[in-house]
Design a protein around this motif. Sequence first.
Motif, PDB file in Angstrom:
ATOM      1  N   ASN A   1       0.791  -1.226   0.000  1.00 46.81           N
ATOM      2  CA  ASN A   1       0.000   0.000   0.000  1.00 46.81           C
ATOM      3  C   ASN A   1       0.826   1.281   0.000  1.00 46.81           C
ATOM      4  OD1 ASN A   1      -2.624  -1.094  -0.071  1.00 46.81           O
ATOM      5  ND2 ASN A   1      -2.357  -1.764   2.027  1.00 46.81           N
TER       6      ASN A   1
ATOM      7  N   PRO B   1       2.410   4.527  -1.478  1.00 53.38           N
ATOM      8  CA  PRO B   1       1.934   5.319  -2.619  1.00 53.38           C
ATOM      9  C   PRO B   1       2.718   4.960  -3.877  1.00 53.38           C
ATOM     10  CG  PRO B   1       2.362   6.718  -0.720  1.00 53.38           C
ATOM     11  CD  PRO B   1       2.858   5.349  -0.371  1.00 53.38           C
TER      12      PRO B   1
ATOM     13  N   LYS C   1      -6.489  20.825   2.941  1.00 56.33           N
ATOM     14  CA  LYS C   1      -6.571  19.555   3.669  1.00 56.33           C
ATOM     15  C   LYS C   1      -6.366  18.360   2.747  1.00 56.33           C
ATOM     16  CE  LYS C   1      -9.634  21.115   7.314  1.00 56.33           C
ATOM     17  NZ  LYS C   1     -10.934  20.959   7.953  1.00 56.33           N
ATOM     18  N   THR C   2      -6.630  18.546   1.453  1.00 52.45           N
ATOM     19  CA  THR C   2      -6.551  17.418   0.524  1.00 52.45           C
ATOM     20  C   THR C   2      -5.392  17.484  -0.466  1.00 52.45           C
ATOM     21  OG1 THR C   2      -8.103  18.539  -0.957  1.00 52.45           O
ATOM     22  CG2 THR C   2      -9.028  16.977   0.623  1.00 52.45           C
ATOM     23  N   ASN C   3      -4.927  18.686  -0.838  1.00 53.58           N
ATOM     24  CA  ASN C   3      -3.913  18.804  -1.894  1.00 53.58           C
ATOM     25  C   ASN C   3      -2.835  19.824  -1.566  1.00 53.58           C
ATOM     26  OD1 ASN C   3      -5.064  17.007  -3.803  1.00 53.58           O
ATOM     27  ND2 ASN C   3      -6.558  18.570  -4.344  1.00 53.58           N
TER      28      ASN C   3
ATOM     29  N   TYR D   1       8.533  12.187  -3.840  1.00 55.46           N
ATOM     30  CA  TYR D   1       7.160  12.042  -4.278  1.00 55.46           C
ATOM     31  C   TYR D   1       6.934  12.959  -5.472  1.00 55.46           C
ATOM     32  CZ  TYR D   1       6.563   9.677   0.140  1.00 55.46           C
ATOM     33  OH  TYR D   1       6.691   8.805   1.185  1.00 55.46           O
TER      34      TYR D   1
ATOM     35  N   SER E   1      -1.799  14.856  -3.992  1.00 55.40           N
ATOM     36  CA  SER E   1      -2.765  14.624  -2.921  1.00 55.40           C
ATOM     37  C   SER E   1      -2.012  14.461  -1.606  1.00 55.40           C
ATOM     38  CB  SER E   1      -3.566  13.350  -3.209  1.00 55.40           C
ATOM     39  OG  SER E   1      -4.331  12.990  -2.088  1.00 55.40           O
ATOM     40  N   ARG E   2      -2.502  15.099  -0.563  1.00 50.93           N
ATOM     41  CA  ARG E   2      -1.839  14.981   0.749  1.00 50.93           C
ATOM     42  C   ARG E   2      -1.978  13.581   1.331  1.00 50.93           C
ATOM     43  NH1 ARG E   2      -2.604  19.879   4.746  1.00 50.93           N
ATOM     44  NH2 ARG E   2      -1.453  18.386   5.985  1.00 50.93           N
ATOM     45  N   LYS E   3      -2.976  12.819   0.903  1.00 53.58           N
ATOM     46  CA  LYS E   3      -3.145  11.475   1.459  1.00 53.58           C
ATOM     47  C   LYS E   3      -1.982  10.554   1.068  1.00 53.58           C
ATOM     48  CE  LYS E   3      -5.852   9.608  -2.260  1.00 53.58           C
ATOM     49  NZ  LYS E   3      -6.297   8.419  -2.757  1.00 53.58           N
ATOM     50  N   ASP E   4      -1.251  10.920   0.016  1.00 52.75           N
ATOM     51  CA  ASP E   4      -0.103  10.124  -0.420  1.00 52.75           C
ATOM     52  C   ASP E   4       1.158  10.400   0.392  1.00 52.75           C
ATOM     53  OD1 ASP E   4      -1.653   9.015  -2.419  1.00 52.75           O
ATOM     54  OD2 ASP E   4      -1.005  10.465  -3.928  1.00 52.75           O
TER      55      ASP E   4
ATOM     56  N   PRO F   1       3.277  10.810   3.914  1.00 51.65           N
ATOM     57  CA  PRO F   1       3.358  10.636   5.360  1.00 51.65           C
ATOM     58  C   PRO F   1       3.775  11.946   6.030  1.00 51.65           C
ATOM     59  CG  PRO F   1       4.988   9.263   4.206  1.00 51.65           C
ATOM     60  CD  PRO F   1       4.258  10.050   3.177  1.00 51.65           C
ATOM     61  N   HIS F   2       3.475  12.083   7.306  1.00 53.30           N
ATOM     62  CA  HIS F   2       3.871  13.283   8.050  1.00 53.30           C
ATOM     63  C   HIS F   2       5.392  13.378   8.075  1.00 53.30           C
ATOM     64  CE1 HIS F   2      -0.172  14.202   9.295  1.00 53.30           C
ATOM     65  NE2 HIS F   2      -0.340  12.927   9.629  1.00 53.30           N
TER      66      HIS F   2
END
Length: 165
Positions: free
Chosen positions: A29, A31, A62-64, A97, A133-136, A138-139
């Motif tokens: 999983n 990215p 929050k998303t991108n 990324y 996308s920020r979901k891809d 990690p912090h």
Amino acid sequence: MKTSDKILKIIMAVVMVIAIAAIAHMYVNLPQNNYTFNSKDYKTFDLNEDNTFAFEEYDVTKTNITCKGWFVLNDEPTYKCKKMQIYLGTAASHLFYKLDTVRQNRPDVDVYLQKRLPTPQEYKESGFTASISRKDLPHDTYNFYVYYESNDHKVMRKMPYKIII
């Protein structure tokens, strides 16, 4: 062998299987836009090439993450550029990324640089917009990079911009 030893061995085996399954799941999983640059690949980059650049817009929601700007090699016309790509990279993990990057015509950059560089070229195709996308991600703390490729040059530049996610 005692019954408690057998139970302990079975529990350890089950824990190991669960751990291996969890690691495999995390690996699968990851990215798909993760890139690790091999250190030997850097030998092909022209690291001392003079360049001019700007990030003009930078938007984090929050998303991108989206940015807009331009990049040129000072002594090469931008029509020779075959590929320009924006990346976010972490120093600790060496993961890069790739942002979805779209090149844009920027006649304003061409006019601006014609007046300021000692040996100006043609810089109309210097612009870009890039997003991810920020979901891809990690912090972590990320640096921005520009990858530029032509028949004569391969350049990977760390930009003086950071983002903390």
